[in-house]
Write a protein that holds these residues in place. Structure first.
Motif, PDB file in Angstrom:
ATOM      1  N   PRO A  48       0.808  -1.224   0.000  1.00 14.88           N
ATOM      2  CA  PRO A  48       0.000   0.000   0.000  1.00 14.88           C
ATOM      3  C   PRO A  48       0.840   1.273   0.000  1.00 14.88           C
ATOM      4  O   PRO A  48       0.487   2.260  -0.651  1.00 14.88           O
ATOM      5  CB  PRO A  48      -0.824  -0.118   1.291  1.00 14.88           C
ATOM      6  CG  PRO A  48      -0.808  -1.569   1.640  1.00 14.88           C
ATOM      7  CD  PRO A  48       0.516  -2.077   1.167  1.00 14.88           C
ATOM      8  N   GLU A  49       1.953   1.245   0.720  1.00 13.91           N
ATOM      9  CA  GLU A  49       2.769   2.455   0.800  1.00 13.91           C
ATOM     10  C   GLU A  49       3.436   2.764  -0.533  1.00 13.91           C
ATOM     11  O   GLU A  49       3.544   3.923  -0.943  1.00 13.91           O
ATOM     12  CB  GLU A  49       3.829   2.301   1.894  1.00 13.91           C
ATOM     13  CG  GLU A  49       4.628   3.567   2.147  1.00 13.91           C
ATOM     14  CD  GLU A  49       5.492   3.464   3.388  1.00 13.91           C
ATOM     15  OE1 GLU A  49       6.614   4.004   3.363  1.00 13.91           O
ATOM     16  OE2 GLU A  49       5.045   2.845   4.374  1.00 13.91           O
ATOM     17  N   GLY A  50       3.889   1.730  -1.228  1.00 20.09           N
ATOM     18  CA  GLY A  50       4.530   1.934  -2.523  1.00 20.09           C
ATOM     19  C   GLY A  50       3.565   1.920  -3.686  1.00 20.09           C
ATOM     20  O   GLY A  50       3.965   2.173  -4.825  1.00 20.09           O
ATOM     21  N   HIS A  51       2.287   1.597  -3.416  1.00 17.90           N
ATOM     22  CA  HIS A  51       1.259   1.519  -4.462  1.00 17.90           C
ATOM     23  C   HIS A  51       1.715   0.610  -5.606  1.00 17.90           C
ATOM     24  O   HIS A  51       1.604   0.954  -6.776  1.00 17.90           O
ATOM     25  CB  HIS A  51       0.922   2.914  -5.010  1.00 17.90           C
ATOM     26  CG  HIS A  51       0.516   3.894  -3.966  1.00 17.90           C
ATOM     27  ND1 HIS A  51      -0.694   3.815  -3.290  1.00 17.90           N
ATOM     28  CD2 HIS A  51       1.170   4.964  -3.446  1.00 17.90           C
ATOM     29  CE1 HIS A  51      -0.777   4.804  -2.424  1.00 17.90           C
ATOM     30  NE2 HIS A  51       0.339   5.513  -2.486  1.00 17.90           N
ATOM     31  N   ARG A  52       2.233  -0.551  -5.231  1.00 17.90           N
ATOM     32  CA  ARG A  52       2.776  -1.447  -6.252  1.00 17.90           C
ATOM     33  C   ARG A  52       2.412  -2.894  -5.940  1.00 17.90           C
ATOM     34  O   ARG A  52       2.397  -3.302  -4.780  1.00 17.90           O
ATOM     35  CB  ARG A  52       4.296  -1.303  -6.331  1.00 17.90           C
ATOM     36  CG  ARG A  52       4.925  -2.092  -7.469  1.00 17.90           C
ATOM     37  CD  ARG A  52       6.408  -1.838  -7.593  1.00 17.90           C
ATOM     38  NE  ARG A  52       6.712  -0.442  -7.882  1.00 17.90           N
ATOM     39  CZ  ARG A  52       7.926  -0.009  -8.206  1.00 17.90           C
ATOM     40  NH1 ARG A  52       8.939  -0.855  -8.265  1.00 17.90           N
ATOM     41  NH2 ARG A  52       8.134   1.268  -8.459  1.00 17.90           N
ATOM     42  N   THR A  53       2.102  -3.634  -6.990  1.00 20.14           N
ATOM     43  CA  THR A  53       1.849  -5.064  -6.847  1.00 20.14           C
ATOM     44  C   THR A  53       3.078  -5.846  -7.291  1.00 20.14           C
ATOM     45  O   THR A  53       3.869  -5.385  -8.120  1.00 20.14           O
ATOM     46  CB  THR A  53       0.643  -5.512  -7.689  1.00 20.14           C
ATOM     47  OG1 THR A  53       0.821  -5.078  -9.035  1.00 20.14           O
ATOM     48  CG2 THR A  53      -0.648  -4.964  -7.126  1.00 20.14           C
ATOM     49  N   PHE A  54       3.211  -7.044  -6.739  1.00 17.60           N
ATOM     50  CA  PHE A  54       4.307  -7.953  -7.072  1.00 17.60           C
ATOM     51  C   PHE A  54       3.709  -9.334  -7.324  1.00 17.60           C
ATOM     52  O   PHE A  54       2.851  -9.787  -6.568  1.00 17.60           O
ATOM     53  CB  PHE A  54       5.319  -8.038  -5.928  1.00 17.60           C
ATOM     54  CG  PHE A  54       5.924  -6.720  -5.553  1.00 17.60           C
ATOM     55  CD1 PHE A  54       7.095  -6.286  -6.143  1.00 17.60           C
ATOM     56  CD2 PHE A  54       5.307  -5.907  -4.614  1.00 17.60           C
ATOM     57  CE1 PHE A  54       7.645  -5.057  -5.807  1.00 17.60           C
ATOM     58  CE2 PHE A  54       5.848  -4.680  -4.268  1.00 17.60           C
ATOM     59  CZ  PHE A  54       7.019  -4.254  -4.868  1.00 17.60           C
ATOM     60  N   SER A  55       4.148  -9.978  -8.381  1.00 16.61           N
ATOM     61  CA  SER A  55       3.671 -11.329  -8.663  1.00 16.61           C
ATOM     62  C   SER A  55       4.862 -12.256  -8.823  1.00 16.61           C
ATOM     63  O   SER A  55       5.928 -11.847  -9.298  1.00 16.61           O
ATOM     64  CB  SER A  55       2.811 -11.358  -9.927  1.00 16.61           C
ATOM     65  OG  SER A  55       3.543 -10.926 -11.057  1.00 16.61           O
ATOM     66  N   LEU A  56       4.681 -13.514  -8.404  1.00 13.43           N
ATOM     67  CA  LEU A  56       5.737 -14.520  -8.504  1.00 13.43           C
ATOM     68  C   LEU A  56       5.427 -15.438  -9.680  1.00 13.43           C
ATOM     69  O   LEU A  56       4.500 -16.247  -9.624  1.00 13.43           O
ATOM     70  CB  LEU A  56       5.833 -15.322  -7.208  1.00 13.43           C
ATOM     71  CG  LEU A  56       6.441 -14.607  -6.000  1.00 13.43           C
ATOM     72  CD1 LEU A  56       6.625 -15.580  -4.844  1.00 13.43           C
ATOM     73  CD2 LEU A  56       7.772 -13.964  -6.351  1.00 13.43           C
ATOM     74  N   LEU A  57       6.217 -15.300 -10.744  1.00 10.54           N
ATOM     75  CA  LEU A  57       6.011 -16.093 -11.948  1.00 10.54           C
ATOM     76  C   LEU A  57       6.864 -17.353 -11.868  1.00 10.54           C
ATOM     77  O   LEU A  57       8.093 -17.267 -11.758  1.00 10.54           O
ATOM     78  CB  LEU A  57       6.396 -15.287 -13.187  1.00 10.54           C
ATOM     79  CG  LEU A  57       5.967 -15.889 -14.525  1.00 10.54           C
ATOM     80  CD1 LEU A  57       4.455 -15.742 -14.706  1.00 10.54           C
ATOM     81  CD2 LEU A  57       6.699 -15.213 -15.678  1.00 10.54           C
ATOM     82  N   PRO A  58       6.248 -18.532 -11.925  1.00 12.26           N
ATOM     83  CA  PRO A  58       7.028 -19.770 -11.843  1.00 12.26           C
ATOM     84  C   PRO A  58       7.918 -19.948 -13.069  1.00 12.26           C
ATOM     85  O   PRO A  58       7.632 -19.423 -14.147  1.00 12.26           O
ATOM     86  CB  PRO A  58       5.957 -20.861 -11.764  1.00 12.26           C
ATOM     87  CG  PRO A  58       4.769 -20.265 -12.438  1.00 12.26           C
ATOM     88  CD  PRO A  58       4.808 -18.800 -12.097  1.00 12.26           C
ATOM     89  N   ASP A  59       8.982 -20.706 -12.899  1.00 10.32           N
ATOM     90  CA  ASP A  59       9.958 -20.882 -13.971  1.00 10.32           C
ATOM     91  C   ASP A  59       9.361 -21.502 -15.231  1.00 10.32           C
ATOM     92  O   ASP A  59       9.892 -21.308 -16.326  1.00 10.32           O
ATOM     93  CB  ASP A  59      11.120 -21.752 -13.484  1.00 10.32           C
ATOM     94  CG  ASP A  59      12.059 -21.000 -12.558  1.00 10.32           C
ATOM     95  OD1 ASP A  59      12.028 -19.752 -12.565  1.00 10.32           O
ATOM     96  OD2 ASP A  59      12.826 -21.657 -11.825  1.00 10.32           O
ATOM     97  N   CYS A  60       8.276 -22.230 -15.103  1.00 17.03           N
ATOM     98  CA  CYS A  60       7.709 -22.895 -16.275  1.00 17.03           C
ATOM     99  C   CYS A  60       6.962 -21.941 -17.200  1.00 17.03           C
ATOM    100  O   CYS A  60       6.759 -22.255 -18.380  1.00 17.03           O
ATOM    101  CB  CYS A  60       6.776 -24.023 -15.846  1.00 17.03           C
ATOM    102  SG  CYS A  60       5.408 -23.494 -14.782  1.00 17.03           S
ATOM    103  N   LEU A  61       6.552 -20.769 -16.714  1.00 14.77           N
ATOM    104  CA  LEU A  61       5.705 -19.880 -17.507  1.00 14.77           C
ATOM    105  C   LEU A  61       6.514 -18.808 -18.224  1.00 14.77           C
ATOM    106  O   LEU A  61       7.487 -18.276 -17.690  1.00 14.77           O
ATOM    107  CB  LEU A  61       4.661 -19.205 -16.617  1.00 14.77           C
ATOM    108  CG  LEU A  61       3.628 -20.117 -15.958  1.00 14.77           C
ATOM    109  CD1 LEU A  61       2.622 -19.280 -15.182  1.00 14.77           C
ATOM    110  CD2 LEU A  61       2.918 -20.991 -16.986  1.00 14.77           C
ATOM    111  N   ALA A  62       6.081 -18.484 -19.435  1.00 11.38           N
ATOM    112  CA  ALA A  62       6.690 -17.393 -20.191  1.00 11.38           C
ATOM    113  C   ALA A  62       6.258 -16.058 -19.606  1.00 11.38           C
ATOM    114  O   ALA A  62       5.138 -15.914 -19.117  1.00 11.38           O
ATOM    115  CB  ALA A  62       6.274 -17.478 -21.657  1.00 11.38           C
TER     116      ALA A  62
END
Length: 206
Positions: A60-74
């Motif tokens: 919330p403070e940085g107003h940013r989302t983070f996602s973890l993409l697994p190694d198998c996905l492009a």
């Protein structure tokens, strides 16, 4: 912002085992000492493989989302890295892209199939060029093709292996291997601050 989820599952196994449930991000990348309200923010859906979801967090403070993409996905392409690799390897061995497209994307007309194949070939070869730049001691004498990298590394699939080998450089490597932001005409490559919520756009894969 996409981050790497070190995961040894195939795309099919990731869906079957709901691999996103085991993804963890212990602290906020922007505020490692905490006190920013960082928390898990659900998941978002990808078109392919069907049933795929990617774990997401929000600061919330940085107003940013983070996602973890697994190694198998492009990254920023629909499907798995292995699927992308299969197309590019076939293109490297085909007499022409037109000949290859007689067997690829039969659901669309030839001009669309050519664009679909050419985009993947250009993206992958561009990523291999960048890897040669950041890991010159390892790949200086290797041609920027999947065939050459496979012979050098003696491993398949190559792209999945390279995501681990070049893990420290993923933020500057382009799709479908790395997570470097898109470059916009007339603008520097600034990171996107926010993932769009919800599934990938409808229709045919990119």
């Amino acid at each position: 912002m996409q981050l790497r989820f070190e995961c040894h599952l195939t795309g099919a196994d990731y869906v079957t085992q709901q691999g996103w449930l085991s993804a963890t991000l212990p602290c906020c990348p922007l505020h490692p000492h905490g006190d920013c309200g960082f928390a898990r923010h659900g998941t978002y859906e990808r078109v392919s493989p069907p049933g795929t979801r990617v774990a997401r967090w929000y600061c919330p403070e940085g107003h940013r989302t983070f996602s973890l993409l697994p190694d198998c996905l492009a990254a920023r392409l629909s499907g798995t890295l292995s699927e992308v690799e299969a197309v590019v390897r076939a293109a490297e061995q085909a007499p022409s892209l037109e000949a290859l497209c007689k067997h690829q994307r039969l659901d669309i007309e030839l001009p669309g199939a050519l664009r679909w194949v050419r985009r993947r070939v250009q993206d992958v070869h561009g990523a291999l060029h960048r890897i040669k730049g950041v890991l010159g001691d390892t790949f200086a004498n290797v041609a920027p093709t999947l065939t050459a990298f496979a012979d050098h590394l003696e491993v398949e699939p190559v792209l999945v292996a390279l995501r681990g080998i070049a893990a420290a450089w993923l933020d500057v490597l382009p799709k479908p291997l790395g997570f470097a932001p898109r470059r916009r005409r007339g603008r520097s490559a600034l990171p996107r601050l926010q993932h769009r919520a919800g599934p990938d756009p409808p229709g045919c894969p990119a």
